[in-house]
Design a protein around this motif. Structure first.
Motif, PDB file in Angstrom:
ATOM      1  N   ARG A  22       0.834  -1.221   0.000  1.00  0.00           N
ATOM      2  CA  ARG A  22       0.000   0.000   0.000  1.00  0.00           C
ATOM      3  C   ARG A  22       0.858   1.257   0.000  1.00  0.00           C
ATOM      4  O   ARG A  22       0.506   2.268  -0.632  1.00  0.00           O
ATOM      5  CB  ARG A  22      -0.942  -0.007   1.205  1.00  0.00           C
ATOM      6  CG  ARG A  22      -2.040  -1.068   1.132  1.00  0.00           C
ATOM      7  CD  ARG A  22      -3.130  -0.803   2.163  1.00  0.00           C
ATOM      8  NE  ARG A  22      -2.646  -0.828   3.536  1.00  0.00           N
ATOM      9  CZ  ARG A  22      -2.566  -1.918   4.290  1.00  0.00           C
ATOM     10  NH1 ARG A  22      -2.919  -3.098   3.801  1.00  0.00           N
ATOM     11  NH2 ARG A  22      -2.133  -1.843   5.533  1.00  0.00           N
ATOM     12  N   ARG A  23       1.966   1.226   0.693  1.00  0.00           N
ATOM     13  CA  ARG A  23       2.842   2.405   0.701  1.00  0.00           C
ATOM     14  C   ARG A  23       3.463   2.632  -0.673  1.00  0.00           C
ATOM     15  O   ARG A  23       3.651   3.783  -1.090  1.00  0.00           O
ATOM     16  CB  ARG A  23       3.898   2.257   1.797  1.00  0.00           C
ATOM     17  CG  ARG A  23       3.276   2.450   3.188  1.00  0.00           C
ATOM     18  CD  ARG A  23       4.235   2.299   4.322  1.00  0.00           C
ATOM     19  NE  ARG A  23       3.587   2.640   5.592  1.00  0.00           N
ATOM     20  CZ  ARG A  23       4.075   2.360   6.786  1.00  0.00           C
ATOM     21  NH1 ARG A  23       5.243   1.722   6.886  1.00  0.00           N
ATOM     22  NH2 ARG A  23       3.421   2.712   7.882  1.00  0.00           N
ATOM     23  N   ARG A  76       0.715   4.296  -2.569  1.00  0.00           N
ATOM     24  CA  ARG A  76       0.544   5.678  -2.117  1.00  0.00           C
ATOM     25  C   ARG A  76       1.632   6.593  -2.683  1.00  0.00           C
ATOM     26  O   ARG A  76       1.378   7.771  -2.981  1.00  0.00           O
ATOM     27  CB  ARG A  76       0.555   5.729  -0.591  1.00  0.00           C
ATOM     28  CG  ARG A  76       0.074   7.052  -0.016  1.00  0.00           C
ATOM     29  CD  ARG A  76       0.103   7.067   1.507  1.00  0.00           C
ATOM     30  NE  ARG A  76      -0.690   5.995   2.110  1.00  0.00           N
ATOM     31  CZ  ARG A  76      -0.879   5.868   3.411  1.00  0.00           C
ATOM     32  NH1 ARG A  76      -0.301   6.725   4.258  1.00  0.00           N
ATOM     33  NH2 ARG A  76      -1.616   4.879   3.894  1.00  0.00           N
ATOM     34  N   GLN A  77       2.815   6.052  -2.845  1.00  0.00           N
ATOM     35  CA  GLN A  77       3.933   6.843  -3.372  1.00  0.00           C
ATOM     36  C   GLN A  77       3.985   6.853  -4.894  1.00  0.00           C
ATOM     37  O   GLN A  77       4.894   7.439  -5.483  1.00  0.00           O
ATOM     38  CB  GLN A  77       5.246   6.286  -2.810  1.00  0.00           C
ATOM     39  CG  GLN A  77       5.392   6.447  -1.306  1.00  0.00           C
ATOM     40  CD  GLN A  77       6.501   5.597  -0.721  1.00  0.00           C
ATOM     41  OE1 GLN A  77       7.325   5.039  -1.455  1.00  0.00           O
ATOM     42  NE2 GLN A  77       6.532   5.475   0.600  1.00  0.00           N
ATOM     43  N   TRP A  79     -11.445   8.207   5.939  1.00  0.00           N
ATOM     44  CA  TRP A  79     -10.743   7.519   4.852  1.00  0.00           C
ATOM     45  C   TRP A  79      -9.861   6.385   5.374  1.00  0.00           C
ATOM     46  O   TRP A  79      -9.143   5.758   4.616  1.00  0.00           O
ATOM     47  CB  TRP A  79      -9.903   8.483   4.022  1.00  0.00           C
ATOM     48  CG  TRP A  79      -8.913   9.289   4.817  1.00  0.00           C
ATOM     49  CD1 TRP A  79      -7.712   8.882   5.306  1.00  0.00           C
ATOM     50  CD2 TRP A  79      -9.050  10.661   5.203  1.00  0.00           C
ATOM     51  NE1 TRP A  79      -7.085   9.905   5.977  1.00  0.00           N
ATOM     52  CE2 TRP A  79      -7.890  11.025   5.918  1.00  0.00           C
ATOM     53  CE3 TRP A  79     -10.048  11.622   5.001  1.00  0.00           C
ATOM     54  CZ2 TRP A  79      -7.699  12.292   6.449  1.00  0.00           C
ATOM     55  CZ3 TRP A  79      -9.857  12.887   5.524  1.00  0.00           C
ATOM     56  CH2 TRP A  79      -8.690  13.220   6.229  1.00  0.00           C
ATOM     57  N   THR A  80      -9.949   6.094   6.684  1.00  0.00           N
ATOM     58  CA  THR A  80      -9.243   4.957   7.246  1.00  0.00           C
ATOM     59  C   THR A  80     -10.217   3.781   7.402  1.00  0.00           C
ATOM     60  O   THR A  80     -11.415   3.987   7.604  1.00  0.00           O
ATOM     61  CB  THR A  80      -8.638   5.294   8.611  1.00  0.00           C
ATOM     62  OG1 THR A  80      -9.682   5.661   9.514  1.00  0.00           O
ATOM     63  CG2 THR A  80      -7.655   6.448   8.490  1.00  0.00           C
ATOM     64  N   ASP A  90      -2.737   1.675   8.923  1.00  0.00           N
ATOM     65  CA  ASP A  90      -2.414   2.897   8.174  1.00  0.00           C
ATOM     66  C   ASP A  90      -3.027   2.902   6.780  1.00  0.00           C
ATOM     67  O   ASP A  90      -2.393   3.320   5.815  1.00  0.00           O
ATOM     68  CB  ASP A  90      -0.895   3.075   8.091  1.00  0.00           C
ATOM     69  CG  ASP A  90      -0.500   4.428   7.485  1.00  0.00           C
ATOM     70  OD1 ASP A  90      -1.223   5.416   7.716  1.00  0.00           O
ATOM     71  OD2 ASP A  90       0.509   4.474   6.756  1.00  0.00           O
ATOM     72  N   ASP A 106      -5.142   4.528   3.993  1.00  0.00           N
ATOM     73  CA  ASP A 106      -5.707   5.794   3.545  1.00  0.00           C
ATOM     74  C   ASP A 106      -6.417   5.498   2.230  1.00  0.00           C
ATOM     75  O   ASP A 106      -5.782   5.366   1.187  1.00  0.00           O
ATOM     76  CB  ASP A 106      -4.616   6.846   3.354  1.00  0.00           C
ATOM     77  CG  ASP A 106      -5.182   8.216   2.965  1.00  0.00           C
ATOM     78  OD1 ASP A 106      -6.336   8.292   2.479  1.00  0.00           O
ATOM     79  OD2 ASP A 106      -4.462   9.231   3.124  1.00  0.00           O
ATOM     80  N   ARG A 120      -7.969   7.142   0.264  1.00  0.00           N
ATOM     81  CA  ARG A 120      -7.836   8.159  -0.783  1.00  0.00           C
ATOM     82  C   ARG A 120      -6.593   7.944  -1.647  1.00  0.00           C
ATOM     83  O   ARG A 120      -6.501   8.512  -2.742  1.00  0.00           O
ATOM     84  CB  ARG A 120      -7.766   9.554  -0.156  1.00  0.00           C
ATOM     85  CG  ARG A 120      -8.909   9.913   0.772  1.00  0.00           C
ATOM     86  CD  ARG A 120      -8.584  11.197   1.531  1.00  0.00           C
ATOM     87  NE  ARG A 120      -7.331  11.059   2.265  1.00  0.00           N
ATOM     88  CZ  ARG A 120      -6.700  12.060   2.878  1.00  0.00           C
ATOM     89  NH1 ARG A 120      -7.212  13.287   2.834  1.00  0.00           N
ATOM     90  NH2 ARG A 120      -5.572  11.841   3.526  1.00  0.00           N
ATOM     91  N   GLN A 121      -5.639   7.134  -1.148  1.00  0.00           N
ATOM     92  CA  GLN A 121      -4.347   7.048  -1.841  1.00  0.00           C
ATOM     93  C   GLN A 121      -3.809   5.626  -2.000  1.00  0.00           C
ATOM     94  O   GLN A 121      -2.790   5.441  -2.667  1.00  0.00           O
ATOM     95  CB  GLN A 121      -3.292   7.849  -1.072  1.00  0.00           C
ATOM     96  CG  GLN A 121      -3.642   9.302  -0.841  1.00  0.00           C
ATOM     97  CD  GLN A 121      -2.553  10.019  -0.069  1.00  0.00           C
ATOM     98  OE1 GLN A 121      -1.528  10.415  -0.646  1.00  0.00           O
ATOM     99  NE2 GLN A 121      -2.740  10.165   1.230  1.00  0.00           N
ATOM    100  N   ASP A 122      -4.460   4.628  -1.404  1.00  0.00           N
ATOM    101  CA  ASP A 122      -3.884   3.292  -1.328  1.00  0.00           C
ATOM    102  C   ASP A 122      -4.444   2.313  -2.355  1.00  0.00           C
ATOM    103  O   ASP A 122      -4.218   1.105  -2.251  1.00  0.00           O
ATOM    104  CB  ASP A 122      -4.072   2.721   0.084  1.00  0.00           C
ATOM    105  CG  ASP A 122      -3.216   3.447   1.117  1.00  0.00           C
ATOM    106  OD1 ASP A 122      -2.382   4.290   0.721  1.00  0.00           O
ATOM    107  OD2 ASP A 122      -3.380   3.176   2.325  1.00  0.00           O
ATOM    108  N   GLN A 157      -5.431   9.226  -7.078  1.00  0.00           N
ATOM    109  CA  GLN A 157      -5.641   9.598  -5.678  1.00  0.00           C
ATOM    110  C   GLN A 157      -6.928  10.412  -5.583  1.00  0.00           C
ATOM    111  O   GLN A 157      -7.394  10.976  -6.575  1.00  0.00           O
ATOM    112  CB  GLN A 157      -4.446  10.384  -5.120  1.00  0.00           C
ATOM    113  CG  GLN A 157      -4.058  11.635  -5.884  1.00  0.00           C
ATOM    114  CD  GLN A 157      -4.844  12.876  -5.468  1.00  0.00           C
ATOM    115  OE1 GLN A 157      -5.449  12.904  -4.400  1.00  0.00           O
ATOM    116  NE2 GLN A 157      -4.822  13.902  -6.302  1.00  0.00           N
TER     117      GLN A 157
END
Length: 274
Positions: free
Chosen positions: A7-8, A11-12, A64-65, A72, A74, A76-78, A96
């Protein structure tokens, strides 16, 4: 790679593709995100059509969690890609949702059949779209959903081509996991469920049926997006086909013997209830 690390990466912006084959052993989730005013009716729609819409979690408005699904998160971004709907039309594909997030949005996370594909592969059952690095094709059938409020439409199904013996074994394996759609809803003649051309899926994917194979169809978590389109809400969001939320839930939590951690119902406008 752990789901959190995956997921990170999403997100990035390091991963933007389909999630089939990622983080085997963990549950992947379809998403439907819509205004609070319609959340009560949408939850009822999911409960009435739970083969296609197995609920994993529901957020409170504006959140959004999804803590019951992972560390962790999110929302909106994961997810690698999202489709945005406005007034019954798909208007944008984005990576996103931070720029369009609203305080009245409620997130519904639904089990996805990508979650069990590694079990098929371990049994030597080929999964064509994983082999070819894509996503499963999805078709809208002629089978009507049970309606709730403005939500209705027809069942959507994902397709995997299998040899007949593999299809029988796949039915045995997947029937143990109702939290991620469970057993197929149909195999064989596509026209029996209203599919006229396997080469033209309603949602994109790899439709490659070879000699000696039969198409096998599982209920699909894009069914809610078909319902969202028909409801013509002013704003709604779904995952882009094949681009799921990878959760921290182990697949064994989707077995028949163990309940999945659905959160309590969101606060909704009483006028939206049936």
């Amino acid at each position: 790679m752990t789901p959190l690390a995956f997921r990170r990466n999403v997100r990035q912006g390091k991963f933007t593709g389909p999630t089939a084959g990622q983080c085997e052993g963990y549950v992947q989730a379809n998403l439907a995100i819509l205004p609070q005013a319609h959340a009560g009716a949408f939850r009822q729609f999911c409960e009435l059509n739970d083969k296609a819409c197995p609920l994993l979690a529901i957020s409170n408005p504006g959140e959004w969690t999804l803590p019951t699904l992972g560390e962790d998160i999110d929302i909106r971004q994961d997810v690698p890609a999202y489709w945005i709907y406005r007034n019954g039309e798909k208007t944008e594909v984005v990576h996103q949702l931070v720029d369009v997030w609203r305080d009245d949005l409620v997130v519904f996370a639904l089990g996805c059949s990508f979650s069990f594909e590694h079990l098929l592969l371990r049994e030597g059952i080929p999964v064509r779209h994983v082999e070819l690095g894509g996503s499963a094709p999805v078709y809208v059938t002629n089978r009507p959903n049970r309606p709730a409020g403005p939500f209705a439409g027809n069942l959507a199904v994902s397709m995997r081509p299998l040899a007949p013996a593999d299809a029988i074994r796949a039915i045995e394996i997947t029937s143990r996991y109702p939290g991620v759609h469970g057993s197929p809803v149909h195999f064989g003649d596509p026209s029996a469920i209203g599919i006229g051309d396997l080469g033209r899926p309603d949602f994109p994917g790899i439709a490659d049926v070879r000699a000696g194979e039969v198409p096998v169809f599982w209920a699909c978590g894009l069914t809610p997006q078909v319902a969202l389109l028909g409801a013509k809400l002013d704003f709604a969001v779904g995952h882009a086909p094949g681009h799921m939320l990878v959760t921290d839930l182990r697949l064994d939590q989707a077995e028949r013997s163990e309940a999945l951690p659905v959160r309590s119902a969101p606060q909704v406008d009483p006028a939206s209830r049936l």
